[in-house]
Enzyme design. Structure first.
Site, short mmCIF file in Angstrom:
data_model
loop_
_atom_site.label_atom_id
_atom_site.label_comp_id
_atom_site.label_asym_id
_atom_site.label_seq_id
_atom_site.Cartn_x
_atom_site.Cartn_y
_atom_site.Cartn_z
CD GLU A 121 -5.21 8.94 11.03
OE1 GLU A 121 -5.73 7.88 11.39
OE2 GLU A 121 -4.20 8.99 10.31
CG ASP A 158 6.64 19.24 25.20
OD1 ASP A 158 5.84 18.61 24.48
OD2 ASP A 158 6.46 19.44 26.42
CB THR A 200 9.88 4.59 20.77
OG1 THR A 200 10.13 5.98 21.01
CG2 THR A 200 11.10 3.78 21.15
CB CYS A 225 -7.51 5.67 14.32
SG CYS A 225 -7.20 5.81 12.56
CB THR A 226 -10.63 3.45 10.71
OG1 THR A 226 -9.52 2.60 10.44
CG2 THR A 226 -10.35 4.84 10.20
NE ARG A 262 -3.53 2.10 2.91
CZ ARG A 262 -4.41 2.20 3.91
NH1 ARG A 262 -4.53 1.20 4.77
NH2 ARG A 262 -5.17 3.26 4.05
CG ASN A 320 -1.88 2.14 14.04
OD1 ASN A 320 -1.17 3.07 13.68
ND2 ASN A 320 -3.21 2.20 14.00
CE LYS A 335 10.11 10.73 18.81
NZ LYS A 335 9.43 9.42 18.79
CD GLU A 392 -9.16 5.10 19.94
OE1 GLU A 392 -8.52 6.01 20.53
OE2 GLU A 392 -9.13 4.94 18.72
O1 G3H Z 1 -5.09 3.80 12.79
C1 G3H Z 1 -5.37 4.69 11.98
C2 G3H Z 1 -5.27 4.44 10.53
O2 G3H Z 1 -5.33 5.65 9.81
C3 G3H Z 1 -6.31 3.48 10.05
O3 G3H Z 1 -6.07 3.14 8.73
O4 G3H Z 1 -8.37 2.39 8.12
O5 G3H Z 1 -6.43 1.89 6.66
O6 G3H Z 1 -6.69 0.75 8.86
P1 G3H Z 1 -6.94 1.99 8.08
#
Ligand code: G3H
Length: 483
Positions: free
Chosen positions: A258, A223, A188, A292-293, A111, A162, A185, A385
């Site tokens: 995001e 910071d 880690t 996140c999605t 991707r 992730n 950055k 979440e």
């Molecule tokens: O974790 C946040 C990502 O922007 C989610 O991407 O919907 O392709 O898994 P994705």
């Protein structure tokens, strides 16, 4: 790169165009979330090295911006080619370092290659515009405004664990195509994969100093980077808490954030339940919910809830659980702290009367996929979440109630609506306060040419290839006074 005992590699940082060990002489150990061993060490970069990197990036940026788009694009296309050659090694690194199963890790690299190539094409096809000054009374056609897009300077790209490769490149590629320098950055945990990705970029002969990769302690350089006067824009993906902190610390520069989500799947009484269950399970449990999605709550019409829960249970119980090397669907979470957090949400819900449909088993940081029914608004899992494999089901009695609960959340990333009634789908889509609504599909960021944004605590600004190029450049107006 030097190897020390136990085959643990110590990785250099990429500072001002050189791979080097930090003057701090300090490293940070990276432990694999599933091998439970130290797999590498990265540099703890100092503030003075941050200064040098930003200075070098600024210096190189001017010459970079004066190259033609086509020439900049050649470096990036070459980067994509180099990543292609390293695909297996980088995917293996992603799997080892952040515990994504190999198949998904390889898809992430593919991707990324596609995204870089698309970004080049998109930038090549973006152009400025011109405007005449005769739109106002007394105005003149002889005033000609030429509007071009110019780079911002040095972009600070901060990526999460992730998607250590894809979410890094989705910031770096548009920043470079827009003519900026970059300070990268990585989180880690994920930085070894980031280093491998930048080694591929370095092989293209990218101008010295244009991009630096900085690893280190947040307490020392976090910071410091954010407030640094040499940084002209920040693109960050990560937690809402850190995003808020960044927006407090940064000083008068554009930010794209995001952040987290609590994406609801709203299931209407007329939904195709097989399609719905399939999308909810893949939406909620891919990479153990560390997206996140991810679908993070189901708001289902009570009249079909029993049927849906039965289908979800069957599908969830088929998910394989274990090590990412065996391509399991459910893999260990990034660390024990994350697993403790998810377990806390499950325990809280069960203590308040939620029904356990399946799951709630744990081996260290490996949690079985967990479905909770009859979740109510007094339970933390209804709002917080988890970033893990637990899915709360909240039964509702009307579309209006579903919308109300959906909108009560602090988050506003995406929402899914499952119905066969297009009018109802559009009504719900119009009413939910999110960046994106998916009709009869799971929430997801891609395809990467789509705009991607969150509202409320889910973010600020818009990503996606086109929008990222826009957010990393600005308009510059030159007015020709023709007579
Ligand atoms: O974790 C946040 C990502 O922007 C989610 O991407 O919907 O392709 O898994 P994705």
């Amino acid at each position: 790169m030097d190897s020390v005992k136990n085959d643990v590699t110590t990785y250099p940082a990429y500072l001002a165009g050189k791979w080097q060990t930090s003057e701090s002489r300090e490293t940070i150990a990276i432990t694999s979330p599933w091998q439970h061993d130290v797999i590498g060490k990265v540099q703890a970069v100092t503030q003075s090295e941050v200064d040098q990197s930003i200075k070098a990036s600024k210096k190189a940026q001017h010459a970079w911006a004066s190259l033609s788009l086509g020439d900049r694009g050649q470096y990036l296309n070459q980067w994509a080619n180099e990543l292609e050659k390293d695909k297996e090694a980088i995917a293996t690194s992603v799997m080892t370092e952040v515990g994504k199963n190999y198949d998904d890790a390889e898809k992430e690299v593919t991707r990324t290659i596609d995204l870089i190539r698309y970004t080049v094409q998109e930038a090549l096809h973006m152009h400025g515009e011109s405007v005449r000054g005769d739109g106002f009374p007394g105005g003149s056609k002889e005033k000609l405004g030429i509007i071009e897009r110019v780079p911002l300077g040095v972009v600070l790209a901060i990526s999460p664990f992730n998607y250590p490769v894809n979410l890094a490149a989705s910031k770096i590629a548009p920043a470079l195509m827009a003519g900026n320098g970059v300070i990268f950055k990585p989180a880690t945990q994920g930085s070894i994969s980031g280093i491998k990705m930048i080694q591929a970029l370095d092989r293209t002969g990218l101008p010295t100093g244009l991009l630096s990769l900085i690893t280190g302690h947040g307490s020392v350089i976090g910071d410091y980077l954010t407030e640094h006067p040499g940084i002209n824009m920040i693109s960050f993906t990560g937690s809402t808490q850190t995003g808020k902190h960044l927006s407090q610390k940064s000083i008068m520069i554009p930010l794209v954030l995001e952040l987290g989500g609590k994406d609801p799947a709203i299931v209407c009484h007329d939904a195709n339940l097989d399609l719905t269950a399939k999308n909810i399970v893949s939406g909620a449990f891919s990479y153990s919910g560390q997206r996140c999605t991810a679908v993070k709550r189901v708001l289902v019409d009570d009249s079909i809830a029993d049927q849906l829960v039965a289908k979800l249970k069957t599908a969830v119980e088929k998910l394989s659980v274990g090590s990412p090397v065996d391509d399991n669907a459910i893999v260990p979470l990034i660390d024990n702290k994350s697993a403790d957090f998810v377990q806390g949400l499950i325990d809280d819900a069960l203590s308040k009367g939620a029904a356990l449909i399946t799951g709630n088993r744990r081996d260290k940081n490996l949690l079985a996929p967990t479905l909770l029914d009859n979740v109510t608004e007094d339970m933390d899992v209804a709002w917080i979440e988890p970033f893990g494999p637990v899915l709360p089901i909240i039964r509702v009695h009307s579309v209006a109630e579903a919308i109300e609960i959906a909108n009560k959340s602090n988050f506003g990333l995406q929402a899914s609506v499952f119905t066969q009634d297009i009018d109802k789908a559009l009504e719900i889509a119009g009413a939910v306060e999110v960046g994106t609504v998916q009709v009869n599909g799971r929430p997801e960021r891609g395809p990467d040419n789509f705009p991607f944004l969150g509202v409320k605590a889910s973010g600020m600004g818009t990503q996606g290839v086109h929008n990222s190029i826009l957010s990393m450049s600005r308009e510059k107006l030159t007015v020709m006074n023709l007579k």
